[in-house]
Motif scaffolding. Sequence first.
Motif, PDB file in Angstrom:
ATOM      1  N   ALA A 346       9.599  -7.824 -13.561  1.00 56.98           N
ATOM      2  CA  ALA A 346      10.657  -7.591 -12.136  1.00 56.98           C
ATOM      3  C   ALA A 346       9.916  -5.906 -12.096  1.00 56.98           C
ATOM      4  CB  ALA A 346      11.402  -7.372 -12.405  1.00 56.98           C
ATOM      5  N   THR A 347       9.301  -5.364 -13.483  1.00 54.43           N
ATOM      6  CA  THR A 347       9.485  -3.135 -13.656  1.00 54.43           C
ATOM      7  C   THR A 347       7.804  -3.257 -13.251  1.00 54.43           C
ATOM      8  OG1 THR A 347       8.940  -3.615 -16.538  1.00 54.43           O
ATOM      9  CG2 THR A 347      11.161  -3.266 -15.318  1.00 54.43           C
ATOM     10  N   GLY A 348       6.763  -4.436 -13.237  1.00 55.72           N
ATOM     11  CA  GLY A 348       5.413  -3.705 -13.320  1.00 55.72           C
ATOM     12  C   GLY A 348       5.016  -3.601 -12.014  1.00 55.72           C
ATOM     13  N   PHE A 349       3.828  -2.526 -11.901  1.00 54.15           N
ATOM     14  CA  PHE A 349       3.121  -2.824 -10.352  1.00 54.15           C
ATOM     15  C   PHE A 349       4.157  -1.764 -10.032  1.00 54.15           C
ATOM     16  CE2 PHE A 349       1.822  -6.877 -12.279  1.00 54.15           C
ATOM     17  CZ  PHE A 349       0.099  -6.193 -12.007  1.00 54.15           C
ATOM     18  N   GLY A 350       4.608  -0.666 -10.192  1.00 51.36           N
ATOM     19  CA  GLY A 350       5.399   0.524  -9.857  1.00 51.36           C
ATOM     20  C   GLY A 350       6.174   1.094  -9.738  1.00 51.36           C
ATOM     21  N   ARG A 351       7.172  -0.538  -9.913  1.00 53.46           N
ATOM     22  CA  ARG A 351       8.229  -0.327  -9.844  1.00 53.46           C
ATOM     23  C   ARG A 351       9.387   0.276  -9.986  1.00 53.46           C
ATOM     24  NH1 ARG A 351      11.333  -1.807  -5.834  1.00 53.46           N
ATOM     25  NH2 ARG A 351      10.273  -4.041  -5.424  1.00 53.46           N
ATOM     26  N   THR A 352       8.656   0.819 -11.686  1.00 55.29           N
ATOM     27  CA  THR A 352       9.881   2.773 -12.059  1.00 55.29           C
ATOM     28  C   THR A 352       9.039   3.500 -12.086  1.00 55.29           C
ATOM     29  OG1 THR A 352       8.427   1.810 -14.093  1.00 55.29           O
ATOM     30  CG2 THR A 352      10.310   0.577 -14.045  1.00 55.29           C
ATOM     31  N   HIS A 354       5.542   4.157 -12.278  1.00 58.84           N
ATOM     32  CA  HIS A 354       4.627   3.926 -13.359  1.00 58.84           C
ATOM     33  C   HIS A 354       4.031   2.032 -12.605  1.00 58.84           C
ATOM     34  CE1 HIS A 354       6.634   7.123 -15.183  1.00 58.84           C
ATOM     35  NE2 HIS A 354       5.473   7.414 -15.943  1.00 58.84           N
ATOM     36  N   TRP A 355       3.048   2.330 -14.002  1.00 57.97           N
ATOM     37  CA  TRP A 355       2.040   1.257 -13.367  1.00 57.97           C
ATOM     38  C   TRP A 355       3.182  -0.154 -13.757  1.00 57.97           C
ATOM     39  CZ3 TRP A 355      -1.600  -1.190 -10.337  1.00 57.97           C
ATOM     40  CH2 TRP A 355      -2.170  -0.178  -9.913  1.00 57.97           C
ATOM     41  N   PHE A 356       3.382   0.321 -15.025  1.00 53.63           N
ATOM     42  CA  PHE A 356       4.221  -1.121 -16.588  1.00 53.63           C
ATOM     43  C   PHE A 356       5.958   0.337 -17.272  1.00 53.63           C
ATOM     44  CE2 PHE A 356       0.233  -2.497 -15.732  1.00 53.63           C
ATOM     45  CZ  PHE A 356       0.447  -3.801 -15.584  1.00 53.63           C
ATOM     46  N   ALA A 357       6.058  -0.074 -17.320  1.00 55.34           N
ATOM     47  CA  ALA A 357       7.546   0.047 -17.770  1.00 55.34           C
ATOM     48  C   ALA A 357       7.373   1.350 -19.417  1.00 55.34           C
ATOM     49  CB  ALA A 357       8.867  -0.335 -17.527  1.00 55.34           C
ATOM     50  N   SER A 358       6.633  -0.110 -19.830  1.00 56.74           N
ATOM     51  CA  SER A 358       6.079   0.327 -21.046  1.00 56.74           C
ATOM     52  C   SER A 358       5.699   1.234 -21.406  1.00 56.74           C
ATOM     53  CB  SER A 358       5.168  -1.311 -21.578  1.00 56.74           C
ATOM     54  OG  SER A 358       5.531  -2.063 -21.242  1.00 56.74           O
ATOM     55  N   GLU A 359       5.133   1.912 -20.489  1.00 59.77           N
ATOM     56  CA  GLU A 359       3.970   3.326 -20.622  1.00 59.77           C
ATOM     57  C   GLU A 359       5.819   4.420 -20.546  1.00 59.77           C
ATOM     58  OE1 GLU A 359       0.431   3.657 -17.844  1.00 59.77           O
ATOM     59  OE2 GLU A 359       1.635   2.551 -16.864  1.00 59.77           O
ATOM     60  N   GLN A 360       6.657   3.787 -19.562  1.00 60.03           N
ATOM     61  CA  GLN A 360       7.661   5.116 -19.651  1.00 60.03           C
ATOM     62  C   GLN A 360       7.736   4.992 -21.004  1.00 60.03           C
ATOM     63  OE1 GLN A 360       8.813   3.812 -16.492  1.00 60.03           O
ATOM     64  NE2 GLN A 360      10.932   5.912 -16.058  1.00 60.03           N
ATOM     65  N   GLU A 426      -4.964   3.206  -3.939  1.00 56.97           N
ATOM     66  CA  GLU A 426      -5.286   4.262  -3.469  1.00 56.97           C
ATOM     67  C   GLU A 426      -3.606   4.805  -2.293  1.00 56.97           C
ATOM     68  OE1 GLU A 426      -8.448   2.109  -1.410  1.00 56.97           O
ATOM     69  OE2 GLU A 426      -8.977   1.913  -3.174  1.00 56.97           O
ATOM     70  N   ASP A 427      -2.726   3.885  -2.221  1.00 64.42           N
ATOM     71  CA  ASP A 427      -2.170   4.937  -1.575  1.00 64.42           C
ATOM     72  C   ASP A 427      -0.857   5.688  -2.041  1.00 64.42           C
ATOM     73  OD1 ASP A 427      -3.696   3.162   0.876  1.00 64.42           O
ATOM     74  OD2 ASP A 427      -1.773   1.758   1.296  1.00 64.42           O
ATOM     75  N   GLY A 428      -1.046   5.450  -3.054  1.00 60.14           N
ATOM     76  CA  GLY A 428      -0.218   6.196  -3.898  1.00 60.14           C
ATOM     77  C   GLY A 428       1.159   5.848  -4.007  1.00 60.14           C
ATOM     78  N   LEU A 429       1.331   4.508  -4.233  1.00 66.61           N
ATOM     79  CA  LEU A 429       3.333   4.111  -4.535  1.00 66.61           C
ATOM     80  C   LEU A 429       3.778   4.662  -5.933  1.00 66.61           C
ATOM     81  CD1 LEU A 429       1.939   0.925  -2.007  1.00 66.61           C
ATOM     82  CD2 LEU A 429       2.668   2.950  -1.185  1.00 66.61           C
ATOM     83  N   LEU A 430       2.896   4.563  -6.347  1.00 68.72           N
ATOM     84  CA  LEU A 430       3.438   4.551  -7.442  1.00 68.72           C
ATOM     85  C   LEU A 430       4.272   5.920  -7.286  1.00 68.72           C
ATOM     86  CD1 LEU A 430       1.274   2.629  -9.082  1.00 68.72           C
ATOM     87  CD2 LEU A 430       1.640   3.666 -10.720  1.00 68.72           C
ATOM     88  N   ALA A 431       3.370   7.838  -6.959  1.00 65.72           N
ATOM     89  CA  ALA A 431       4.454   8.409  -6.947  1.00 65.72           C
ATOM     90  C   ALA A 431       5.763   8.361  -5.859  1.00 65.72           C
ATOM     91  CB  ALA A 431       3.369   9.379  -6.514  1.00 65.72           C
ATOM     92  N   ARG A 432       5.647   7.636  -4.655  1.00 69.44           N
ATOM     93  CA  ARG A 432       6.254   6.899  -4.297  1.00 69.44           C
ATOM     94  C   ARG A 432       7.118   6.401  -4.456  1.00 69.44           C
ATOM     95  NH1 ARG A 432       9.128   8.585   0.280  1.00 69.44           N
ATOM     96  NH2 ARG A 432      10.447   7.231   1.533  1.00 69.44           N
ATOM     97  N   ALA A 433       6.950   5.541  -5.059  1.00 61.32           N
ATOM     98  CA  ALA A 433       8.385   5.000  -5.535  1.00 61.32           C
ATOM     99  C   ALA A 433       9.033   6.146  -6.913  1.00 61.32           C
ATOM    100  CB  ALA A 433       7.745   3.762  -7.085  1.00 61.32           C
ATOM    101  N   GLY A 434       8.909   7.313  -7.303  1.00 65.32           N
ATOM    102  CA  GLY A 434       9.174   7.887  -8.368  1.00 65.32           C
ATOM    103  C   GLY A 434      10.342   8.921  -6.862  1.00 65.32           C
ATOM    104  N   VAL A 459      16.661   3.926 -12.301  1.00 63.36           N
ATOM    105  CA  VAL A 459      15.195   3.742 -13.071  1.00 63.36           C
ATOM    106  C   VAL A 459      13.685   4.207 -11.773  1.00 63.36           C
ATOM    107  CG1 VAL A 459      15.133   2.071 -14.347  1.00 63.36           C
ATOM    108  CG2 VAL A 459      13.069   3.872 -14.420  1.00 63.36           C
ATOM    109  N   GLY A 460      13.182   4.903 -11.298  1.00 63.00           N
ATOM    110  CA  GLY A 460      12.984   4.542 -10.079  1.00 63.00           C
ATOM    111  C   GLY A 460      12.940   4.340  -8.928  1.00 63.00           C
ATOM    112  N   LEU A 461      12.485   2.700  -8.446  1.00 67.46           N
ATOM    113  CA  LEU A 461      13.029   2.058  -7.352  1.00 67.46           C
ATOM    114  C   LEU A 461      13.215   1.255  -7.807  1.00 67.46           C
ATOM    115  CD1 LEU A 461      10.853   2.355  -3.885  1.00 67.46           C
ATOM    116  CD2 LEU A 461      13.452   3.426  -4.491  1.00 67.46           C
ATOM    117  N   MET A 462      14.529   0.651  -9.366  1.00 62.93           N
ATOM    118  CA  MET A 462      15.001  -0.455  -9.265  1.00 62.93           C
ATOM    119  C   MET A 462      16.470   0.470  -9.866  1.00 62.93           C
ATOM    120  SD  MET A 462      13.726  -2.828 -12.714  1.00 62.93           S
ATOM    121  CE  MET A 462      14.232  -4.155 -13.206  1.00 62.93           C
ATOM    122  N   GLN A 463      17.289   0.576  -8.888  1.00 64.95           N
ATOM    123  CA  GLN A 463      18.732   0.797  -8.995  1.00 64.95           C
ATOM    124  C   GLN A 463      19.367  -0.335  -8.776  1.00 64.95           C
ATOM    125  OE1 GLN A 463      19.078   4.915  -6.872  1.00 64.95           O
ATOM    126  NE2 GLN A 463      16.580   5.003  -7.144  1.00 64.95           N
TER     127      GLN A 463
END
Length: 538
Positions: A346-352, A354-360, A426-434, A459-463
């Motif tokens: 659920a949290t991977g690929f920009g949802r929070t 970041h690419w992955f919440a593990s980094e966060q 390329e579409d900047g969606l990780l920043a957009r999620a924040g 956290v990000g777009l997980m609310q």
Amino acid sequence: MYNQWEQGDGAPIEVQLGIRLSACGGHIESNALWSIPRADGSQRRLLERKWIAILDQPTLDQLLDAAGLREVGRIPLGQRAASRERPASFLTMLLCKRRADVEERLIAPYAAAGGKPSTVLVAGQGCRVQDSEGRDYLDTAGGLWSTNCGLGHPRIIDAIHRQLQALSYGTLFAGRSNDAAQRLTRELLAVAPAPLGWVYLTNSGSECVELAIKLARLRAVIDGRRERAIIAYLDQSYHGTFFGAMAVSGILEDRDRYGPGLEGTAALPTPDVRQCPPGMAADDYLRQCARALETLAGASAGRVAAVILEPVLGSAGIIIPGPAYFAELSAICRRHGILMIVDEVATGFGRTGHWFASEQFQLQPDMLLLSKAISGGYLPLGAVLLSNALGQQFADSGVPICHGSSQNGNPACCAAGLATIEVLGEDGLLARAGAAGDTLRRSLDALARQGLVGAVRAVGLMQAVDLTQDDGSPCTAAQVAAFAACMQERGVLTYRGPGCLIFMPALTITDDEIALLAGTLAQVRRGLSLRGGNAHRR
């Protein structure tokens, strides 16, 4: 039995008919001697023997079902009244439909067989969908938390189309692979956090969990510690509904219906700060929750093979354990040689954001589980990523990994995954999620200050936002369902959690769409009376 009929020219036809019930009682044996007059006055005699099956209604239904048919009506044909010369005769025609026309035969997840869907979607673009009745909705759940790039993205669709034209199917069995699977492996490792270095492609998140459990136990066997088979999990976690995944999903209350579950699992307390005892600091409480794993490791004489956890518990209502918990748990895993399986389906690929919440949260998983948004939600795809050390251990052992299915590494699914990674980057969606996550959080906090909703967790777009009754007490499941139904009536699709609504829209959601979500939420709450566990329109 003797009977007489007339031909079309009025000439009589004599029939001697004998009927006998078979010894098994399942058939009638019919013998008929026909005497048919010819024009020259002679008789044409025919002897006919038939076996006629006697069917009860259940047997008839089974035969029709086997033929892919169902009965939709009956028409009586040639009904004749009985007379002295002849018995009554009946002929009935069955009207049938092909089984594919029976809509209710589609069984939905978490639904009883025979239920019908309340909403049938036929079109979608971005965060918007349309149903078969022509109604438009804002989908704030991202399908099932999967469509991070939005619906109808042309680059993902084109990539799938091109791959189908080039190679429409490929297998990873029998020493084969395909270019799309190879390239996806490289791209996944390029964006994955260290120290991940190996990839096993699957078809779903639940399958990822099944494989992770098997790999954790296989590693123990390779180490000569077959008894080291316990898989620990959080008691409010959700990891899927396959047999093994169900066994480590604490939030599933009905798993006992399916008989004895997977042996060798153990529940740990979920680090939910809402459960922190009065007078205890939140970080101390979180560390105490983490130390339950060390207690289990000691009590089981070192038989814990792995712990599986979500960095953010989604189905439990967006529970965010926090850095203190993860730091303590990671240290315990290292001390006791326990594998850390991080479920980022659920949290991977920009949802929070970041690419992955593990980094966060500064996690270093031994296994990382991915699905849902890995393909933008467009095609079934999942992946289990292994750490360099764990993957190398399997490689050095030479032991084959007994797992796989026909669609693992399907090239079209892998093409969707490759395009999704490209679009996210390329579409900047990780920043957009924040940024969108901050906007949504501010909107929900404003509703909370007005007393329209309860606590907000984000956290990000997980609310998630808690729903409260008029007296401030938590809403019941029935009230949450009624609330979500009212939201849908006003054109907003949501996802229900325990006492809350969960929002995981596509990362492409606009500020106007966020305003529509918050405004609809406020309208519904003002229009509902929530008392005594019930919901009534004002």
